[in-house]
Design an enzyme around this catalytic site. Structure first.
Site, mmCIF file in Angstrom:
data_model
loop_
_atom_site.group_PDB
_atom_site.id
_atom_site.type_symbol
_atom_site.label_atom_id
_atom_site.label_comp_id
_atom_site.label_asym_id
_atom_site.label_seq_id
_atom_site.Cartn_x
_atom_site.Cartn_y
_atom_site.Cartn_z
ATOM 1 N N PRO A 1 0.846 -1.197 0.000
ATOM 2 C CA PRO A 1 0.000 0.000 0.000
ATOM 3 C C PRO A 1 0.882 1.247 0.000
ATOM 4 O O PRO A 1 1.973 1.258 0.582
ATOM 5 C CB PRO A 1 -0.802 -0.117 1.301
ATOM 6 C CG PRO A 1 -0.016 -1.044 2.154
ATOM 7 C CD PRO A 1 0.698 -1.977 1.239
ATOM 8 N N LYS A 2 0.409 2.287 -0.647
ATOM 9 C CA LYS A 2 1.128 3.567 -0.653
ATOM 10 C C LYS A 2 0.638 4.348 0.575
ATOM 11 O O LYS A 2 -0.417 4.965 0.554
ATOM 12 C CB LYS A 2 0.863 4.346 -1.941
ATOM 13 C CG LYS A 2 1.678 5.623 -2.052
ATOM 14 C CD LYS A 2 1.432 6.317 -3.392
ATOM 15 C CE LYS A 2 2.283 7.574 -3.503
ATOM 16 N NZ LYS A 2 1.938 8.570 -2.480
ATOM 17 N N ILE A 3 1.413 4.309 1.619
ATOM 18 C CA ILE A 3 1.031 4.942 2.878
ATOM 19 C C ILE A 3 1.043 6.457 2.706
ATOM 20 O O ILE A 3 1.985 7.037 2.168
ATOM 21 C CB ILE A 3 1.997 4.533 4.012
ATOM 22 C CG1 ILE A 3 2.142 3.017 4.078
ATOM 23 C CG2 ILE A 3 1.508 5.099 5.342
ATOM 24 C CD1 ILE A 3 0.881 2.274 4.370
ATOM 25 N N THR B 1 -4.157 5.418 3.171
ATOM 26 C CA THR B 1 -3.402 5.070 1.968
ATOM 27 C C THR B 1 -4.022 5.756 0.766
ATOM 28 O O THR B 1 -5.234 5.966 0.710
ATOM 29 C CB THR B 1 -3.379 3.545 1.753
ATOM 30 O OG1 THR B 1 -2.746 3.231 0.519
ATOM 31 C CG2 THR B 1 -4.789 2.976 1.720
ATOM 32 N N GLY C 1 -3.134 4.728 -2.540
ATOM 33 C CA GLY C 1 -2.879 3.910 -3.720
ATOM 34 C C GLY C 1 -1.993 2.737 -3.350
ATOM 35 O O GLY C 1 -1.931 2.324 -2.187
#
Length: 560
Positions: free
Chosen positions: A121-123, A274, A276
């Site tokens: 996940p893009k935090i 997130t 993305g």
């Protein structure tokens, strides 16, 4: 806010890159004011940790500023965002950033011919470098401009997820990761960003320790010179005392797997915000050779923003069926979810005045119920306010434009659209464009004059032709069999739906004979509305249309 601006040249922006038709003095003013605003936002974020505008909105306005600068100062270097703070501490390994992709096909293309891929996940947090020597934390450095940042080491001891010592004593170790606000059962699809990143940034930039530091987590997403084997890397990070990210790290071989995780994390309850996913491959360079902006071993596939930013091209006014003036913003087309948005209805003239929006302004659009575009916010207003002329609202009412005149064209057309709809006369295949063609023919003079048209007359109307003329003629004939109540609706008598359903009248004579008291026996009708209905039915033009409809040659309706 990272403010990684997508630098798009104005000739690649299509229609949106058309240079404004401004005098030089106005161009200078518009450019200066927008540039000053962007610089203020930069300063607020990088020096005070305050994010007052979203990345997407900031990027859109920054691209617009660069477009204006290329239009009016093509030889000068366009404005660049402030990507650095006062930080002077060099990163031992540069932050390369990740390229952002917006389409599944682009992600699939990037994944081709790459090995050892994994997705995380893009935090949505604040990026930092953690540097250890002989197993002890010696520096925590903000991302800054990727090469240098601020020294935040003193704050590290207050963040429980950051180990102050690690059992890796052989040499200097460098880790890059995201500091994020810990959440409970956060669902990105419904909860959004919650301003979490700004809260973290503010706490890290504050001069005095903040209580929120104890609620900050760490997600390590890069170990520049760590083990190449992913399994070994995850195990070593866990053994070193860093939070375990194995649950959020999954091998993938195709873009469908990436999409599956992306969707799952979008809807699944998480402990962080997130925006993305990031797809990683093994770095192609040793850490000492990393350069900001040149990391080709990871890409981000962000979630579509819940809002879109667009420039207002013009403000359009239209008169509706009941005589109310409606205001529509004509927009530079933007994609929002699966819809391409080029216009948004903002309601009445008074509502438009409250919004104070004109051509050249930038607005934020989201989708309301059933995917209807909705004006969410005016993000930026041009300094020179040239307001358009709008129709005189006093010229139109629920009794106006029952006959066609040049100034009545909009309301007359709206009345025709209404009466042909499914809930009224249900004229299948007859829509706005069809009525426009009939209006241009000159055959229509009043609201029901289409009933008298022959198939031969319809056939010669430009754009209709043989097949459609027969369809229209059939639909017009079928309309004569519609129930009486449908014709009451078609005329526009202001009777509420509940009252209409309870109405038992089956002829115009019965309807016209009702008194104020009798109208009030129907649900939803009080004294004021009852008088309004009677005034409508007694109006001279309305009586003429009713008389015309009662002519045997014009109409014979059923009483069902």
């Amino acid at each position: 806010m990272h403010y990684l601006i997508l630098l798009v040249w104005f000739f690649s922006l299509g229609v949106s890159a058309t240079c404004p038709v401004w005098a030089p003095t106005r161009a200078e003013e518009e450019i200066a004011v927008l540039e000053a605003q962007l610089m203020q936002w930069d300063d607020l974020y990088h020096r005070q940790g305050k994010s007052v505008v979203t990345d997407e909105h900031y990027d859109a306005l920054h691209i617009k500023l660069q477009q204006w600068q290329r239009c009016f100062h093509p030889t000068l270097e366009p404005h660049q965002p402030l990507l650095k703070t006062d930080g002077k501490v060099p990163h031992p390994v540069a932050h390369v950033g990740v390229r952002k992709l917006s389409r599944k096909d682009d992600v699939a293309q990037w994944m081709m011919n790459k090995r050892e891929l994994w997705v995380q996940p893009k935090i949505d947090g604040v990026a930092v470098t953690l540097m250890y020597r002989q197993g002890k934390l010696v520096k925590m450095i903000s991302r800054g401009n990727g090469l240098k940042g601020e020294d935040w080491t003193a704050k590290a001891a207050l963040i429980n997820d950051i180990p102050l010592t690690i059992p890796l004593l052989s040499r200097q170790q460098v880790f890059q990761g995201e500091l994020y606000l810990k959440m409970t059962d956060h669902q990105q699809a419904t909860d959004g960003g919650k301003n979490a990143r700004s809260i973290v940034a503010g706490a890290l930039m504050a001069k005095t320790p903040a209580e929120v530091l104890s609620h900050i987590g760490l997600f390590v997403w890069a170990w520049p010179d760590g083990p190449e084997n992913l399994t070994q890397r995850l195990l070593a990070l866990r053994q070193a005392g860093f939070p375990d990210v194995s649950e959020w790290t999954h091998r993938v071989t195709g873009v469908d797997e990436v999409e599956s995780w992306r969707e799952r994390w979008f809807h699944q309850p998480l402990s962080f915000v997130t925006d993305g996913v990031v797809v990683h491959s093994l770095p192609s360079e040793q850490g000492w050779n990393w350069i900001p902006g040149l990391g080709n071993w990871a890409v981000a596939w962000k979630y579509p923003p819940p809002q879109a930013t667009s420039e207002v091209r013009s403000v359009a006014f239209s008169v509706g069926r009941t005589g109310k003036t409606n205001v529509v913003l004509i927009l530079q087309p933007v994609q929002l979810d699966d819809k391409r948005i080029s216009r948004v209805n903002i309601g009445s003239v008074s509502r438009w005045r409250q919004w104070n929006v004109i051509a050249g302004d930038h607005v934020s659009i989201d989708l309301a119920g059933q995917g209807i575009p909705r004006l969410n916010e005016v993000l930026w207003r041009v300094t020179q306010r040239d307001y358009p002329q709008f129709p005189d609202a006093t010229s139109f009412s629920h009794l106006s434009c029952l006959h066609l005149t040049p100034e009545c064209r909009q309301q007359f057309l709206a009345r025709l659209e209404w009466l042909s709809s499914k809930s009224v006369l249900n004229l299948t295949g007859v829509g706005r464009q069809s009525w426009q063609q009939l209006l241009q023919s000159g055959y229509l003079t009043h609201l029901f004059s289409w009933l008298a048209l022959s198939q031969e007359q319809l056939k010669v109307v430009p754009g209709i032709g043989d097949a459609r003329s027969h369809l229209f003629w059939q639909q017009f004939r079928l309309s004569r069999q519609r129930p009486f109540k449908r014709w009451v609706r078609a005329l526009g008598v202001p009777i509420p739906e509940k009252a209409m359903n309870a109405l038992v009248d089956d002829s115009w004579s019965q309807l016209l004979s009702r008194t104020v008291e009798e109208w009030q026996t129907l649900p939803g009708i009080g004294g004021g509305l009852a008088q309004k209905i009677i005034n409508f039915l007694q109006h001279q033009e309305v009586r003429q249309l009713i008389h015309w409809l009662e002519e045997p040659a014009a109409l014979a309706v059923s009483s069902d």
